[in-house]
Enzyme design. Structure first.
Site, PDB file in Angstrom:
ATOM      1  N   LEU A  40       2.277  -8.714   8.581  1.00  0.00           N
ATOM      2  CA  LEU A  40       2.484  -9.217   7.185  1.00  0.00           C
ATOM      3  C   LEU A  40       4.192  -9.033   7.093  1.00  0.00           C
ATOM      4  O   LEU A  40       4.380  -7.828   7.489  1.00  0.00           O
ATOM      5  CB  LEU A  40       1.705  -8.367   6.192  1.00  0.00           C
ATOM      6  CG  LEU A  40       1.446  -8.758   4.966  1.00  0.00           C
ATOM      7  CD1 LEU A  40       0.849 -10.143   4.804  1.00  0.00           C
ATOM      8  CD2 LEU A  40       0.747  -7.682   4.022  1.00  0.00           C
ATOM      9  N   ASP A  41       4.754 -10.055   6.402  1.00  0.00           N
ATOM     10  CA  ASP A  41       6.008  -9.971   6.342  1.00  0.00           C
ATOM     11  C   ASP A  41       6.611  -8.885   5.592  1.00  0.00           C
ATOM     12  O   ASP A  41       5.900  -8.167   4.781  1.00  0.00           O
ATOM     13  CB  ASP A  41       6.657 -11.359   5.754  1.00  0.00           C
ATOM     14  CG  ASP A  41       6.592 -12.542   6.651  1.00  0.00           C
ATOM     15  OD1 ASP A  41       6.440 -12.306   7.658  1.00  0.00           O
ATOM     16  OD2 ASP A  41       6.627 -13.487   5.871  1.00  0.00           O
ATOM     17  N   PRO A  42       7.804  -8.318   5.796  1.00  0.00           N
ATOM     18  CA  PRO A  42       8.204  -6.993   5.083  1.00  0.00           C
ATOM     19  C   PRO A  42       8.162  -7.257   3.540  1.00  0.00           C
ATOM     20  O   PRO A  42       7.839  -6.305   2.717  1.00  0.00           O
ATOM     21  CB  PRO A  42       9.673  -6.988   5.589  1.00  0.00           C
ATOM     22  CG  PRO A  42       9.360  -7.505   6.904  1.00  0.00           C
ATOM     23  CD  PRO A  42       8.501  -8.539   6.912  1.00  0.00           C
ATOM     24  N   LEU A  43       8.465  -8.588   3.109  1.00  0.00           N
ATOM     25  CA  LEU A  43       8.628  -8.780   1.575  1.00  0.00           C
ATOM     26  C   LEU A  43       7.207  -9.124   1.094  1.00  0.00           C
ATOM     27  O   LEU A  43       7.248  -9.495   0.005  1.00  0.00           O
ATOM     28  CB  LEU A  43       9.492 -10.047   1.319  1.00  0.00           C
ATOM     29  CG  LEU A  43      10.867  -9.588   1.801  1.00  0.00           C
ATOM     30  CD1 LEU A  43      11.861 -10.724   1.631  1.00  0.00           C
ATOM     31  CD2 LEU A  43      11.570  -8.126   1.426  1.00  0.00           C
ATOM     32  N   ALA A  44       6.170  -9.157   1.938  1.00  0.00           N
ATOM     33  CA  ALA A  44       4.862  -9.282   1.335  1.00  0.00           C
ATOM     34  C   ALA A  44       4.346  -8.038   1.267  1.00  0.00           C
ATOM     35  O   ALA A  44       4.305  -6.986   1.653  1.00  0.00           O
ATOM     36  CB  ALA A  44       4.156 -10.307   2.394  1.00  0.00           C
TER      37      ALA A  44
END
Length: 301
Positions: A47-51
């Protein structure tokens, strides 16, 4: 004086983490592994860091179930910021193109069916995909040209949750390999404008959903035995697959990697993918061929 070395525990199960904003999936796994003192840990789908949202973290023998969970259906809720395209297709990148066009609700809803079914999607250049052994995002950060070919993905459904002039919120149900950042970019381009993901939340991965999720703060507030009590059993990773229940003799044979004949009324003849259990514990994953359960991966629980 040196602190005594922490003993790693042989513990198995799932932590369904609600990953916080601005934390990498690797950092989240490390934190959970430390909180549980687990000898082994991994995650089922970056999962992307900003998600934010569902990051299933496997401990111990549950790591063997990661491929099945990772291949499961996913649900994302995301915002598209209209009017600007970025290098990363989200808020982290630099703006590379702008547009004054702001789609109305009717136009947006009209194009969404074009993004359902099996479609071709070009992944973001800032992605973990490899090109000649190098990660695409490493090449992109080094200023090199990144050429990623479109790939087939499966989108079961996509719907509009809320529409605004500057941002709209959508929900997508999709299969493995789908990049929501690419969806946002392509939907905007289909509408004759530009756009990028402004917010992203994963609401489900395979059998795990928002209602199952725990925060790091919740786990930190508990003693070790309290955390252990919240672990989901290894078998929950297979909740979407058929279950084959074994008797003691069958379970013993399967644990040694042997196929067993399934008997009794209603015994299946053929199943592509299933899991076998004995007294509520996972024994193996595998398939049924000609009435025999064929183990692929055996669990030591």
């Amino acid at each position: 004086m040196n602190q005594p070395k922490r003993v790693k525990r042989s513990i198995s199960g799932w932590v369904v983490l609600n990953k916080p904003f601005n934390m990498t999936s690797t950092q989240a796994v490390g934190k959970i592994r430390w909180l549980f003192g687990a000898a082994k840990a991994g995650h089922a789908g970056t999962l992307d860091p900003l998600a934010t949202g569902i990051l299933p973290i496997a401990l111990g023998e549950a790591t063997k179930a990661v491929p099945q969970v990772q291949d499961g259906t996913k649900i994302y809720r995301f915002g598209i910021q209209w009017g600007a395209a970025t290098t990363t297709d989200d808020t982290e990148g630099e703006v590379i193109a702008t547009s004054d066009i702001r789609p109305d609700q009717a136009a947006l809803e009209a194009v969404l069916p074009r993004f359902t079914g099996t479609i071709l999607q070009r992944p973001p250049i800032f992605s973990a995909l490899k090109i000649d052994g190098e990660r695409a995002y490493d090449l992109a950060r080094a200023g090199e040209t990144v050429d990623l070919q479109p790939r087939e993905i499966d989108v079961d459904a996509i719907s509009l949750v809320e529409h605004g002039t500057e941002q709209s919120t959508l929900e997508v149900v999709c299969g493995k390999g789908t990049y929501v950042r690419s969806l946002a970019r392509d939907i905007a381009e289909e509408l004759g404008t530009r756009g990028h993901v402004s917010v992203l939340h994963r609401a489900a991965v395979g059998p795990f959903h928002d209602e199952d999720a725990l925060t790091i703060e919740q786990l930190e507030a508990l003693e070790l035995d309290g955390r252990d009590a919240l672990l989901k059993p290894v078998w929950t990773g297979f909740a979407d697959l058929p279950e084959i229940r074994l008797d003691p003799h069958q379970a013993s044979a399967v644990r040694h990697g042997n196929a067993v004949l399934l008997t009794g009324a209603g015994a299946p003849v053929a199943i592509d993918e299933c899991w076998a259990s004995f007294r509520g514990e996972v024994v193996a994953t595998g398939s049924v061929q000609f009435g025999q359960f064929q183990p692929r991966r055996v669990f030591n629980l």
